[in-house]
Design a protein around this motif. Structure first.
Motif, short mmCIF file in Angstrom:
data_model
loop_
_atom_site.label_atom_id
_atom_site.label_comp_id
_atom_site.label_asym_id
_atom_site.label_seq_id
_atom_site.Cartn_x
_atom_site.Cartn_y
_atom_site.Cartn_z
N THR A 39 18.84 39.31 35.92
CA THR A 39 20.32 39.84 35.77
C THR A 39 21.01 38.87 34.80
N ASN A 40 22.03 39.48 34.09
CA ASN A 40 22.77 38.74 33.05
C ASN A 40 24.34 39.07 33.46
N TRP A 41 24.80 38.66 34.78
CA TRP A 41 26.08 38.76 35.22
C TRP A 41 27.06 37.71 34.18
N GLY A 42 28.22 38.27 34.01
CA GLY A 42 29.21 37.31 33.61
C GLY A 42 29.66 36.26 34.39
N PRO A 43 30.64 35.22 33.91
CA PRO A 43 31.08 34.39 34.86
C PRO A 43 31.67 34.84 36.15
N GLY A 44 31.31 34.22 37.16
CA GLY A 44 31.97 34.61 38.56
C GLY A 44 31.43 36.15 39.17
N GLU A 45 30.58 36.67 38.35
CA GLU A 45 30.20 38.19 38.95
C GLU A 45 28.86 38.04 39.40
N PRO A 46 28.48 38.94 39.92
CA PRO A 46 29.37 40.18 40.71
C PRO A 46 30.30 39.53 41.87
N ASN A 47 31.52 40.15 41.86
CA ASN A 47 32.47 39.48 42.79
C ASN A 47 33.06 40.59 43.57
N ASN A 48 32.68 41.66 43.51
CA ASN A 48 33.12 43.03 44.41
C ASN A 48 35.05 43.01 44.63
N ALA A 49 35.37 42.74 43.45
CA ALA A 49 36.99 42.64 43.43
C ALA A 49 37.31 44.16 43.29
N GLY A 50 37.97 44.68 44.83
CA GLY A 50 38.26 45.92 44.67
C GLY A 50 37.44 47.14 44.89
N ASN A 51 35.89 46.63 45.70
CA ASN A 51 35.13 47.51 45.93
C ASN A 51 34.50 48.01 44.80
N GLU A 52 33.82 47.01 44.14
CA GLU A 52 32.97 46.97 42.86
C GLU A 52 31.53 47.45 43.27
N ASP A 53 30.97 48.57 43.05
CA ASP A 53 29.39 48.79 43.31
C ASP A 53 28.43 48.96 42.44
N PHE A 54 28.93 49.24 41.10
CA PHE A 54 28.29 49.68 40.10
C PHE A 54 27.93 48.56 38.78
N ALA A 55 26.81 48.47 38.29
CA ALA A 55 26.68 47.43 37.21
C ALA A 55 26.93 48.02 35.66
N VAL A 56 27.77 47.21 35.02
CA VAL A 56 28.17 47.72 33.76
C VAL A 56 27.84 46.58 32.75
N TYR A 57 27.53 46.92 31.47
CA TYR A 57 27.42 46.24 30.31
C TYR A 57 28.98 46.00 29.79
N ASN A 58 28.98 44.91 29.28
CA ASN A 58 30.38 44.58 28.44
C ASN A 58 31.61 44.72 28.80
N ASN A 59 31.92 44.60 29.98
CA ASN A 59 33.30 44.72 30.69
C ASN A 59 33.28 43.82 31.61
N PRO A 60 34.17 42.78 31.39
CA PRO A 60 35.30 42.73 30.10
C PRO A 60 34.90 41.86 29.16
N TRP A 61 33.65 41.39 29.18
CA TRP A 61 33.36 40.01 28.46
C TRP A 61 32.57 40.33 27.11
N GLY A 62 31.90 41.38 27.04
CA GLY A 62 31.15 41.71 25.76
C GLY A 62 29.86 41.02 25.91
N GLY A 63 29.06 40.83 24.90
CA GLY A 63 27.92 40.17 24.35
C GLY A 63 26.91 40.40 25.46
#
Length: 181
Positions: free
Chosen positions: A109-133
């Motif tokens: 995995t390459n999760w951004g800082p504090g992710e995955p956090n399920n803020a607001g029922n987040e169930d799907f992995a995405v690149y570059n949002n919001p950090w980029g890189g």
């Protein structure tokens, strides 16, 4: 309209209208295509499965190493794009939903800082949002770009069993021929 038909037949344009330019990563021999048409996660999974390239079937991208992540990130141009991973079935249990790894837990995995956090029922992995890189985030289902990965299908277990039976028969027949000679 005739030019569009020619481009489609030559594989220079995808059915979604995105310019088709799959690029091969030598690390695994798979081909990858960034599709800028925004789709929901489920629609991106379904659409990617309809793509083919050089006889290989398409699926929403599965990233299994840092090197592959860096390569695929380079195709996004920094845009947010779906990865083929979800924890919709069991919260916090991230699995690949497509491709040869379908159903498997993520081992890289390459999760951004504090992710995955399920803020607001987040169930799907995405690149570059919001950090980029090339960092990953979990997010709710909304229309964004996605990446199609083209790879050879993984043989079913029955295929291996038939192969072993066939090899056994060949071996047995070969011994009988040598014995009778």
């Amino acid at each position: 309209m005739k030019l569009k038909t020619i481009f489609l037949s030559l594989g220079l344009l995808s059915a979604t209208g995105a310019v088709a330019a799959p690029v091969q990563w030598v690390g695994n021999g798979h081909w990858y295509e960034f599709v800028s048409t925004p789709l929901s996660f489920g629609d991106a999974v379904a659409d990617a499965a309809t793509h083919t390239y050089l006889g290989l079937g398409g699926h929403l991208v599965t990233v299994t190493s840092a090197d592959e992540n860096a390569f695929v990130h380079g195709l996004t141009g920094g845009a947010a794009a779906w990865l083929g991973a979800s924890d919709a079935v069991v919260e916090g249990e991230w699995r690949w939903v497509s491709g040869p790894e379908a159903g498997q837990l993520l081992t890289y995995t390459n999760w951004g800082p504090g992710e995955p956090n399920n803020a607001g029922n987040e169930d799907f992995a995405v690149y570059n949002n919001p950090w980029g890189g090339g960092l990953w985030n979990d997010r709710p289902d909304a229309g964004i770009a996605y990446i199609v990965e083209y790879s050879a299908p993984v043989p079913e277990p029955e295929t291996y069993a038939m192969l072993l039976v066939g090899l056994g028969i060949i071996g047995f027949a070969g011994r009988r021929l040598r014995k009778n000679s």
